[in-house]
Design a protein around this motif. Structure first.
Motif, PDB file in Angstrom:
ATOM      1  N   SER A 166       0.532  -0.973   0.196  1.00 12.63           N
ATOM      2  CA  SER A 166      -0.045  -0.086  -0.247  1.00 12.63           C
ATOM      3  C   SER A 166       1.090   1.121   0.161  1.00 12.63           C
ATOM      4  O   SER A 166       0.361   2.531  -0.281  1.00 12.63           O
ATOM      5  CB  SER A 166      -0.849  -0.028   1.506  1.00 12.63           C
ATOM      6  OG  SER A 166       0.062  -0.160   1.834  1.00 12.63           O
TER       7      SER A 166
ATOM      8  N   LYS B 279      -9.747  -0.459   2.751  1.00 20.31           N
ATOM      9  CA  LYS B 279      -9.288  -1.763   3.092  1.00 20.31           C
ATOM     10  C   LYS B 279      -9.586  -2.587   1.288  1.00 20.31           C
ATOM     11  O   LYS B 279     -10.839  -2.796   0.943  1.00 20.31           O
ATOM     12  CB  LYS B 279      -9.540  -2.077   3.837  1.00 20.31           C
ATOM     13  CG  LYS B 279      -7.866  -2.374   5.509  1.00 20.31           C
ATOM     14  CD  LYS B 279      -7.084  -3.479   5.609  1.00 20.31           C
ATOM     15  CE  LYS B 279      -6.441  -3.220   6.236  1.00 20.31           C
ATOM     16  NZ  LYS B 279      -6.917  -3.011   7.822  1.00 20.31           N
TER      17      LYS B 279
ATOM     18  N   SER C  93      -7.117  -7.849  -2.284  1.00 22.53           N
ATOM     19  CA  SER C  93      -6.235  -7.915  -3.431  1.00 22.53           C
ATOM     20  C   SER C  93      -5.792  -9.459  -3.525  1.00 22.53           C
ATOM     21  O   SER C  93      -6.698 -10.578  -3.203  1.00 22.53           O
ATOM     22  CB  SER C  93      -4.756  -7.083  -3.324  1.00 22.53           C
ATOM     23  OG  SER C  93      -4.100  -7.925  -3.834  1.00 22.53           O
TER      24      SER C  93
ATOM     25  N   SER D 194      -2.592 -10.007   0.016  1.00 21.11           N
ATOM     26  CA  SER D 194      -1.821  -9.285   1.360  1.00 21.11           C
ATOM     27  C   SER D 194      -3.273  -8.094   0.610  1.00 21.11           C
ATOM     28  O   SER D 194      -4.449  -7.929  -0.254  1.00 21.11           O
ATOM     29  CB  SER D 194      -1.174  -8.336   0.948  1.00 21.11           C
ATOM     30  OG  SER D 194      -1.735  -7.506  -1.041  1.00 21.11           O
ATOM     31  N   CYS D 195      -3.994  -6.956   2.235  1.00 19.48           N
ATOM     32  CA  CYS D 195      -4.608  -5.691   1.983  1.00 19.48           C
ATOM     33  C   CYS D 195      -4.229  -4.358   1.563  1.00 19.48           C
ATOM     34  O   CYS D 195      -3.060  -4.252   1.555  1.00 19.48           O
ATOM     35  CB  CYS D 195      -5.306  -5.583   2.791  1.00 19.48           C
ATOM     36  SG  CYS D 195      -7.078  -6.162   3.350  1.00 19.48           S
ATOM     37  N   SER D 196      -5.100  -4.044   0.276  1.00 19.73           N
ATOM     38  CA  SER D 196      -4.386  -2.297   0.232  1.00 19.73           C
ATOM     39  C   SER D 196      -5.213  -1.289  -0.115  1.00 19.73           C
ATOM     40  O   SER D 196      -6.433  -1.722   0.742  1.00 19.73           O
ATOM     41  CB  SER D 196      -3.455  -2.348  -1.069  1.00 19.73           C
ATOM     42  OG  SER D 196      -2.835  -1.137  -1.832  1.00 19.73           O
ATOM     43  N   HIS D 197      -5.158  -0.355   0.022  1.00 25.05           N
ATOM     44  CA  HIS D 197      -6.301   1.439  -0.484  1.00 25.05           C
ATOM     45  C   HIS D 197      -6.397   1.211  -1.345  1.00 25.05           C
ATOM     46  O   HIS D 197      -5.069   1.597  -2.402  1.00 25.05           O
ATOM     47  CB  HIS D 197      -5.604   1.811   1.107  1.00 25.05           C
ATOM     48  CG  HIS D 197      -5.488   1.805   2.111  1.00 25.05           C
ATOM     49  ND1 HIS D 197      -6.281   2.018   2.987  1.00 25.05           N
ATOM     50  CD2 HIS D 197      -4.027   1.377   3.297  1.00 25.05           C
ATOM     51  CE1 HIS D 197      -6.186   1.069   4.256  1.00 25.05           C
ATOM     52  NE2 HIS D 197      -5.039   1.094   4.493  1.00 25.05           N
TER      53      HIS D 197
ATOM     54  N   ARG E  39     -20.981  -0.551   6.308  1.00 20.79           N
ATOM     55  CA  ARG E  39     -18.846  -1.859   6.643  1.00 20.79           C
ATOM     56  C   ARG E  39     -19.176  -2.771   7.920  1.00 20.79           C
ATOM     57  O   ARG E  39     -19.272  -4.301   6.793  1.00 20.79           O
ATOM     58  CB  ARG E  39     -17.298  -1.418   6.932  1.00 20.79           C
ATOM     59  CG  ARG E  39     -16.375  -2.779   6.592  1.00 20.79           C
ATOM     60  CD  ARG E  39     -15.227  -1.979   5.955  1.00 20.79           C
ATOM     61  NE  ARG E  39     -15.170  -3.115   5.967  1.00 20.79           N
ATOM     62  CZ  ARG E  39     -13.621  -3.818   4.769  1.00 20.79           C
ATOM     63  NH1 ARG E  39     -14.025  -2.446   4.094  1.00 20.79           N
ATOM     64  NH2 ARG E  39     -13.070  -4.565   4.775  1.00 20.79           N
TER      65      ARG E  39
END
Lengths: 239, 259
Positions: free
Chosen positions: A28, A88, A91, A95-98, B173
Motif C-alpha cells: 500500500s 481496505k 487483493s 494482501s490488503c491495500s487501499h 461495513r
C-alpha cells in the motif's frame, strides 16, 4: 546460469521469495514518506504542481461562482476521496491495500478539479494518518492528484469516443490511472538515488494485481451509480 | 481520527498555531538539509521530548505513531539498499544469482541508513505539528498566511465531512461484514463497490441537504468563523532557535568525527 549449483539456486529462490513477502507488506506504500526526497527534488516537484493547481483552483472558482451549491458538493467529493482511500481493498495476492481512487475521481469530477481536491486530501492524509508527508506533498500531489487522474480521464474519454463498452472504459481508466500513478512514484524515487528499474519491478509485481482489483472495484461502483443515481451523474456533467 | 484525537488533548492545544508551525518548518528544513544520520536521530528524539514534555503525550503513543510510516520508509529504503552487482564487487552480504551478486554493498547500506534516519527525523517534526495542532487551528493559520479563502474553506468543509462520511462507511461495513459480505474475493469486491457507491450517493444527498440548511440560515457564499482566543506561545520561539542550534551542533560534531 551455467555454474549454478543446486544449492545456490535454492538460496537465490529463498531470497526472492523473502523479498516478495516483504513487498506485499508494503503494497500500500504508494505515498512517498516524509523526508525521502532531498530538498531540491521536494521543491522541484512542488513547483511542477503549481500550474496544475492554479488551473484547478480557477476551474473550481468558476464553478462555484456559477452555482454556490458546488462548493458543498465539491467538499463532499473531497471527503469521499479521503474515505475511499482509507478503505481496505481486497487483493488477488492476498494482501490488503487501499484504493487510490484516482480513476473514480477523475471520471466523476474531471482532472482539473481533482488536482485541488487531491492536494487537500493528501495534506490531511499526511497530517492525520502519516501517509505521505509535508515535504513530499508536491511529489505525491503530482503522482496521485495530477498524473494519475489525467491518464485515467484521457483513457476514459478515448475509449468512450471509440464506442467501447462502459465497463471496459471504466476498468481501463481506473487500472491504467492506478498503474501510471505507481510508475510516476517509482520514477520520483528512482531518479534521486538510482535504481529506477528496481522500483519499477517491485511496483509491477505488487501493483498490477492491485490495479486490477481497483479497476474491478471501480466498475462495480459505476454499475451501482448508474442504476441508482442517474440524475446525480448527469448533474456531474454540468458541475 | 489518527493524530487528531491527541491534538485536541495536547497541552499546547491553546497555543497559537503560528509558533508551532514555525518550529516544525525550521526543524524540518534543517533536518532535511543536513542529510545526516546523527541529525536525523537527534531530531527524532528531540521532537519526541518536545511532544511528550510540552504536549503531555505519553511516549508510548508517540512510538506507536512512529510505526505507521515505517512501512513506507522500509519499502523505499530496501529498494535503495538491495541490488544486483557484477561478480567481484566487494559486498557486505550477497547471494549469487546467475553470474551476478544480489545483496548489499557497504556504500548502499550507508546511503539507505542515512535516508532512513533523515526521514525519521522529519517524521518527528511533522508529528510535533500534527499531535499538537487540531486541523481547525491549522486552517485558521493558513488563512492568516494568505492562502486563498476558497481553498481554506474547502479544507474546513472537507475536514468536517471526512468524519461524517467515514462514520457512514464504517456502519455500512459492519452491516455487510455481519452478513458475510467479505467472504472471498468476488464477494469482497462487490461489497466494497456497493459500499463506495452508497457512500458517494449519501454524500451527494447530504451535501444537498446541508446546502439547503445553510441557505435557509442566510448563507451568502462563505462560512465566517471567529478565531479562538489563543495563548501567544512566545516561549516556543527561543525553543525553535535552540532546536535548530542543537541540530547544527550535532551536524558539525558528526562532520568532525566522520571525515
Amino acid at each position: 546460469m551455467r555454474h549454478l549449483t543446486a544449492n545456490q539456486t535454492v538460496r537465490a529462490g529463498a531470497v526472492l521469495v523473502g523479498l516478495l513477502g516483504l513487498l506485499t507488506m508494503g503494497a500500500s506504500a504508494m505515498h512517498i514518506a516524509e523526508g525521502m526526497l532531498p530538498v531540491g527534488w521536494a521543491i522541484g516537484w512542488g513547483a511542477v504542481c503549481v500550474p496544475f493547481l492554479v488551473a484547478g483552483f480557477f476551474a473550481i472558482k468558476k464553478k462555484i461562482d456559477q452555482a454556490p451549491r458546488a462548493k458543498i458538493l465539491l467538499a463532499m467529493c473531497g471527503a469521499f476521496a479521503f474515505v475511499l482511500s482509507a478503505l481496505k481493498i481486497p487483493s488477488v495476492s492476498g494482501s490488503c491495500s487501499h484504493p487510490t481512487g484516482v480513476g473514480l475521481g477523475a471520471i466523476l469530477f474531471g482532472p482539473l478539479v481533482m488536482t485541488v481536491l487531491g492536494l487537500i486530501v493528501l495534506l490531511f492524509q499526511a497530517l492525520l494518518l502519516a501517509h505521505g508527508g509535508l515535504t513530499t506533498l508536491g511529489a505525491n500531489t503530482f503522482s496521485m492528484a495530477i498524473a494519475g487522474p489525467i491518464v485515467s480521464w484521457l483513457v476514459y474519454q478515448l475509449l468512450r469516443k471509440a464506442k467501447a463498452p462502459a465497463a471496459v472504459s471504466v476498468f481501463a481508466a481506473a487500472a491504467l490511472g492506478d498503474l501510471f500513478t505507481y510508475v510516476v512514484t517509482s520514477v520520483q524515487l528512482g531518479v534521486v538515488n538510482g535504481g529506477m528499474v528496481k522500483f519499477l519491478t517491485i511496483f509491477a509485481v505488487t501493483q498490477i494485481p492491485l490495479a486490477i482489483a481497483e479497476g474491478l472495484l471501480t466498475v462495480v461502483v459505476f454499475n451501482v451509480l448508474e442504476k441508482y443515481s442517474r440524475t446525480e451523474l448527469q448533474e456531474l456533467r454540468v458541475l | 481520527m489518527g493524530t487528531d484525537r491527541y491534538a485536541y488533548q495536547s497541552r499546547l492545544r491553546r497555543v497559537s498555531p503560528m509558533p508551532k508551525l514555525l518550529l516544525t518548518a525550521v526543524t524540518l528544513v534543517v533536518c532535511l538539509c543536513c542529510d545526516s544520520v546523527a541529525v536525523g536521530l537527534f531530531t527524532l528524539v528531540g521532537m519526541g521530548v518536545l511532544v511528550t514534555a510540552l504536549g503531555g503525550l505519553s511516549p508510548r503513543v508517540y512510538l506507536h505513531f512512529l510505526k505507521i510510516p515505517l512501512v513506507f520508509l522500509a519499502v523505499g529504503c530496501i529498494t535503495i539498499v538491495a541490488g544486483s552487482y557484477p561478480a567481484g564487487t566487494e559486498m557486505v552480504a550477497a547471494l549469487p544469482v546467475g553470474d551476478r551478486l544480489w545483496g548489499f554493498t557497504a556504500g548502499g547500506l550507508w546511503l539507505g541508513g542515512r535516508i532512513f534516519c533523515k526521514a525519521l527525523g522529519t517524521i518527528g517534526c511533522m508529528y510535533f505539528l500534527a499531535l499538537n495542532t487540531p486541523v481547525t487551528d491549522l486552517t485558521m493559520a493558513l488563512e492568516k498566511l494568505h492562502v486563498p479563502r476558497l481553498l481554506v474553506e474547502l479544507m474546513e468543509l472537507i475536514y468536517r465531512f471526512i468524519f461524517v462520511l467515514s462514520e457512514t462507511a464504517a456502519n455500512i461495513r459492519t452491516a455487510q461484514d455481519s452478513r458475510l459480505g467479505y467472504q472471498g474475493f468476488r464477494r469482497s469486491v462487490s461489497s466494497l463497490g456497493m459500499l463506495a457507491s452508497m457512500v458517494f450517493l449519501r454524500a451527494w444527498r447530504k451535501a444537498d441537504r446541508i446546502y439547503t440548511a445553510l441557505e435557509s440560515r442566510g448563507y451568502t457564499g462563505s462560512l465566517a468563523t471567529l478565531t479562538d482566543a489563543y495563548r501567544p506561545g512566545w516561549g516556543l520561539l527561543p525553543l525553535t532557535a535552540l532546536a535548530a542550534a542543537g541540530q547544527m551542533a550535532v551536524w558539525f560534531v558528526e562532520g568532525r568525527l566522520l571525515p
